[in-house]
Design a protein around this motif. Sequence first.
Motif, PDB file in Angstrom:
ATOM      1  N   PRO A  87       0.830  -1.209   0.000  1.00 29.47           N
ATOM      2  CA  PRO A  87       0.000   0.000   0.000  1.00 29.47           C
ATOM      3  C   PRO A  87       0.865   1.260   0.000  1.00 29.47           C
ATOM      4  N   LEU A  88       0.207   2.399  -0.073  1.00 25.56           N
ATOM      5  CA  LEU A  88       0.886   3.685   0.064  1.00 25.56           C
ATOM      6  C   LEU A  88       1.575   3.783   1.429  1.00 25.56           C
ATOM      7  N   GLY A  89       0.944   3.211   2.430  1.00 23.25           N
ATOM      8  CA  GLY A  89       1.575   3.191   3.753  1.00 23.25           C
ATOM      9  C   GLY A  89       1.002   4.187   4.746  1.00 23.25           C
ATOM     10  N   ASN A  90      -0.015   4.930   4.317  1.00 21.41           N
ATOM     11  CA  ASN A  90      -0.475   6.020   5.180  1.00 21.41           C
ATOM     12  C   ASN A  90      -1.130   5.566   6.472  1.00 21.41           C
ATOM     13  N   ILE A  91      -1.425   4.280   6.620  1.00 12.54           N
ATOM     14  CA  ILE A  91      -1.991   3.848   7.896  1.00 12.54           C
ATOM     15  C   ILE A  91      -0.892   3.414   8.870  1.00 12.54           C
ATOM     16  N   HIS A  92       0.355   3.465   8.427  1.00  9.00           N
ATOM     17  CA  HIS A  92       1.465   3.063   9.297  1.00  9.00           C
ATOM     18  C   HIS A  92       1.746   4.134  10.355  1.00  9.00           C
ATOM     19  N   PRO A  93       2.164   3.723  11.556  1.00 12.13           N
ATOM     20  CA  PRO A  93       2.443   4.714  12.615  1.00 12.13           C
ATOM     21  C   PRO A  93       3.530   5.725  12.251  1.00 12.13           C
ATOM     22  N   ARG A  94       4.405   5.369  11.309  1.00  8.93           N
ATOM     23  CA  ARG A  94       5.470   6.316  10.955  1.00  8.93           C
ATOM     24  C   ARG A  94       5.315   6.846   9.522  1.00  8.93           C
ATOM     25  N   PHE A  95       4.096   7.052   9.125  1.00 17.30           N
ATOM     26  CA  PHE A  95       3.841   7.712   7.834  1.00 17.30           C
ATOM     27  C   PHE A  95       3.426   9.147   8.121  1.00 17.30           C
ATOM     28  N   TRP A  96       4.240  10.091   7.650  1.00 20.84           N
ATOM     29  CA  TRP A  96       3.935  11.516   7.855  1.00 20.84           C
ATOM     30  C   TRP A  96       4.125  12.300   6.566  1.00 20.84           C
ATOM     31  N   GLY A  97       3.900  11.660   5.430  1.00 20.30           N
ATOM     32  CA  GLY A  97       4.045  12.353   4.153  1.00 20.30           C
ATOM     33  C   GLY A  97       2.778  13.127   3.815  1.00 20.30           C
ATOM     34  N   TRP A  98       2.936  14.200   3.020  1.00 19.32           N
ATOM     35  CA  TRP A  98       1.803  15.037   2.588  1.00 19.32           C
ATOM     36  C   TRP A  98       0.911  15.365   3.800  1.00 19.32           C
ATOM     37  N   VAL A  99      -0.411  15.263   3.681  1.00 19.58           N
ATOM     38  CA  VAL A  99      -1.263  15.341   4.890  1.00 19.58           C
ATOM     39  C   VAL A  99      -2.285  14.229   4.758  1.00 19.58           C
ATOM     40  N   MET A 100      -2.094  13.169   5.510  1.00 18.44           N
ATOM     41  CA  MET A 100      -2.993  12.032   5.341  1.00 18.44           C
ATOM     42  C   MET A 100      -3.388  11.429   6.669  1.00 18.44           C
ATOM     43  N   GLY A 101      -4.637  11.062   6.732  1.00 18.86           N
ATOM     44  CA  GLY A 101      -5.095  10.316   7.895  1.00 18.86           C
ATOM     45  C   GLY A 101      -4.935   8.831   7.630  1.00 18.86           C
ATOM     46  N   GLY A 102      -5.183   8.045   8.654  1.00 13.79           N
ATOM     47  CA  GLY A 102      -4.945   6.617   8.514  1.00 13.79           C
ATOM     48  C   GLY A 102      -6.173   5.748   8.695  1.00 13.79           C
ATOM     49  N   ILE A 467       1.913  15.603  10.727  1.00 16.72           N
ATOM     50  CA  ILE A 467       1.439  14.594  11.675  1.00 16.72           C
ATOM     51  C   ILE A 467      -0.082  14.657  11.830  1.00 16.72           C
ATOM     52  N   THR A 468      -0.763  13.812  11.087  1.00 20.97           N
ATOM     53  CA  THR A 468      -2.210  13.623  11.295  1.00 20.97           C
ATOM     54  C   THR A 468      -2.408  12.114  11.471  1.00 20.97           C
ATOM     55  N   ASN A 469      -1.713  11.576  12.447  1.00 19.45           N
ATOM     56  CA  ASN A 469      -1.604  10.130  12.601  1.00 19.45           C
ATOM     57  C   ASN A 469      -1.886   9.745  14.047  1.00 19.45           C
ATOM     58  N   HIS A 470      -2.987   9.053  14.272  1.00 20.44           N
ATOM     59  CA  HIS A 470      -3.342   8.722  15.658  1.00 20.44           C
ATOM     60  C   HIS A 470      -2.525   7.540  16.193  1.00 20.44           C
ATOM     61  N   ARG A 471      -1.757   6.895  15.290  1.00 19.95           N
ATOM     62  CA  ARG A 471      -1.007   5.720  15.723  1.00 19.95           C
ATOM     63  C   ARG A 471       0.423   6.057  16.134  1.00 19.95           C
ATOM     64  N   SER A 472       0.876   7.282  15.834  1.00 20.84           N
ATOM     65  CA  SER A 472       2.269   7.650  16.120  1.00 20.84           C
ATOM     66  C   SER A 472       2.491   7.814  17.624  1.00 20.84           C
ATOM     67  N   ARG A 473       3.693   7.425  18.050  1.00 19.07           N
ATOM     68  CA  ARG A 473       4.110   7.632  19.443  1.00 19.07           C
ATOM     69  C   ARG A 473       5.402   8.429  19.440  1.00 19.07           C
ATOM     70  N   ARG A 474       5.732   8.981  20.609  1.00 20.84           N
ATOM     71  CA  ARG A 474       6.938   9.800  20.674  1.00 20.84           C
ATOM     72  C   ARG A 474       8.159   9.009  20.201  1.00 20.84           C
ATOM     73  N   GLU A 475       8.218   7.725  20.560  1.00 21.00           N
ATOM     74  CA  GLU A 475       9.381   6.904  20.167  1.00 21.00           C
ATOM     75  C   GLU A 475       9.518   6.814  18.639  1.00 21.00           C
ATOM     76  N   ASP A 476       8.399   6.968  17.933  1.00 18.54           N
ATOM     77  CA  ASP A 476       8.475   6.933  16.476  1.00 18.54           C
ATOM     78  C   ASP A 476       9.261   8.128  15.942  1.00 18.54           C
ATOM     79  N   PHE A 477       9.137   9.251  16.633  1.00 17.16           N
ATOM     80  CA  PHE A 477       9.871  10.433  16.186  1.00 17.16           C
ATOM     81  C   PHE A 477      11.348  10.321  16.563  1.00 17.16           C
ATOM     82  N   ASP A 478      11.633   9.661  17.692  1.00 13.62           N
ATOM     83  CA  ASP A 478      13.037   9.388  18.041  1.00 13.62           C
ATOM     84  C   ASP A 478      13.671   8.541  16.940  1.00 13.62           C
ATOM     85  N   LEU A 479      12.918   7.515  16.522  1.00 12.07           N
ATOM     86  CA  LEU A 479      13.436   6.642  15.465  1.00 12.07           C
ATOM     87  C   LEU A 479      13.663   7.417  14.170  1.00 12.07           C
ATOM     88  N   LEU A 480      12.723   8.316  13.855  1.00  8.67           N
ATOM     89  CA  LEU A 480      12.856   9.131  12.643  1.00  8.67           C
ATOM     90  C   LEU A 480      14.162   9.926  12.676  1.00  8.67           C
TER      91      LEU A 480
END
Length: 503
Positions: A87-102, A467-480
């Motif tokens: 898939p495009l991947g927009n439902i993944h917790p670390r998808f923050w491209g364009w502006v997309m919900g999941g 970031i319009t992603n309800h699945r993201s956590r702070r640790e995801d941004f550390d990983l980024l």
Amino acid sequence: MLMEHSVNNPSRIPEESLGPSDWPALRRLGHRMLDDMFAYLQGLRQRAAWQPVPEAVAAELEQLLPLDPMPEEDVYRQFQRTILPYPLGNIHPRFWGWVMGGGTPLTMLAEMLAAGMNPNMANASHATALVELQVLKWLKALLGMPPEAGGILVSGGSVANLTALAVARTAGAGFDVRQEGLAMGGRRLTLYGSTEMHSSIQRAVEVLGLGNQALRRIPVDSRYQIRLDGLSQAIEADLADGCQPLAVIGNAGTVNTGAIDPLGQLADIAAEYGLWFHVDGAFGALANLVPELQPKLAGLERADSLAFDLHKWPYLPFEAGCTLVRDREIHRRTFVVRPDYLESDERGVAAGPVWFSDYGIQLSRGFRALKVWMAFKSYGVHKLSRLIAQNVAQAHYLSDQIERLPSLELLAPAPLNIVCFRYNPGITSSEKLNRLNHELLLRLQESGAAVLSSTMLEGRYALRCAITNHRSRREDFDLLIRQVVMIGNQLVEQGWTAGAADA
Ligand SMILES: *Cc1c(COP(=O)(O)O)cnc(C)c1O
């Protein structure tokens, strides 16, 4: 190629339908699909944020038109093998491209129920239509529109902007634009917004026949907000030139950086010149659900029309957007057409308080209202508000991390949920930095660790995290951050900063 059927002598063949020939078998398959999909959603975090479609799979997706039935089980297996993994991947917790919900698991079920009922939402003497009227009322209340305002659910922000600007054109043309067409006017109708307006506004003015040139792009300040002096000057200049100013367009959350124009002051200027005031609040308008963020949006409640999405910030599945128009009558007057075959009645199936087809360009319409209704009921405004606030807090967290790291550079203020930055190991050549960061973005995406997209800010190539992603956590941004720095350092080692990769 096509088989001859017995159109003239139907009694010769048994009648059939598209209902399953074996209900228990389809029921079993359906249950399995549901179980599989739940497992898939539960395991998202273990998957890559994105992976390319292998060539062999792409080839498989190019097939001849099927003439004869294939067992449903086989079709489903093909879906599982060739479509679901890529898939495009927009439902993944670390998808923050364009502006997309999941989307959400519950609203996936709502989509299924809506598809099962499959009502046509053109008119309104049905419970399904009352659901749409109900959610429109809720949305008006949340965004500061009066309960009697006009409104309609549409496919997304682009159509929401188009719908609203069509109403602005009806309201401000000064003649019957529906009957006469724009040629009647003689004077160019002009619209005003900042250089940061979304491309869908351009498309709307083009489709409406107003022309891209009629869209006056006013410069922004260092915070990417429209410059009010520039706006007044442009309106005055157009008036002096014999143009007919039509509308002021405010951004509640620009697509590049999440900037919010000073909406109250835009409303003042629109009022001063008697212009329509439209707000493109695709995602930003929803920040109004968060009490702490409401002051940033002051003036939103003065919009004549408001366009926003429900598939970005309240995280609903595609597609769902909304147009609200303060003056319901002018909204209706823009779209209503009632040929004989669409007469409403006092009683019966064609009765009802409203025909949605009077408020937009669609006649047949799907039941997208159900997922909105179920989401608001099941989650409640408070939880949706907390999630939006959480995304904004995550953007602040990410900006702070970027500012603390010497090899990363924040490229714009991040007032809402969008963070623009770049990797900069201390080079001054803007061109080299742009190339370096472009390659970095591609490698980040290909790594499957996270998905960002890009934009240009004053000639600077920016990695853009929305970031319009309800699945993201702070640790995801550390990983980024770790991943961006690691790829950046690799690129430096490989000579990308020295010009070795220039060719
Ligand atoms: C996404 C977006 C749009 C367009 O909305 P779609 O749902 O993609 O059609 C318009 N304006 C802004 C600011 C956006 O972010």
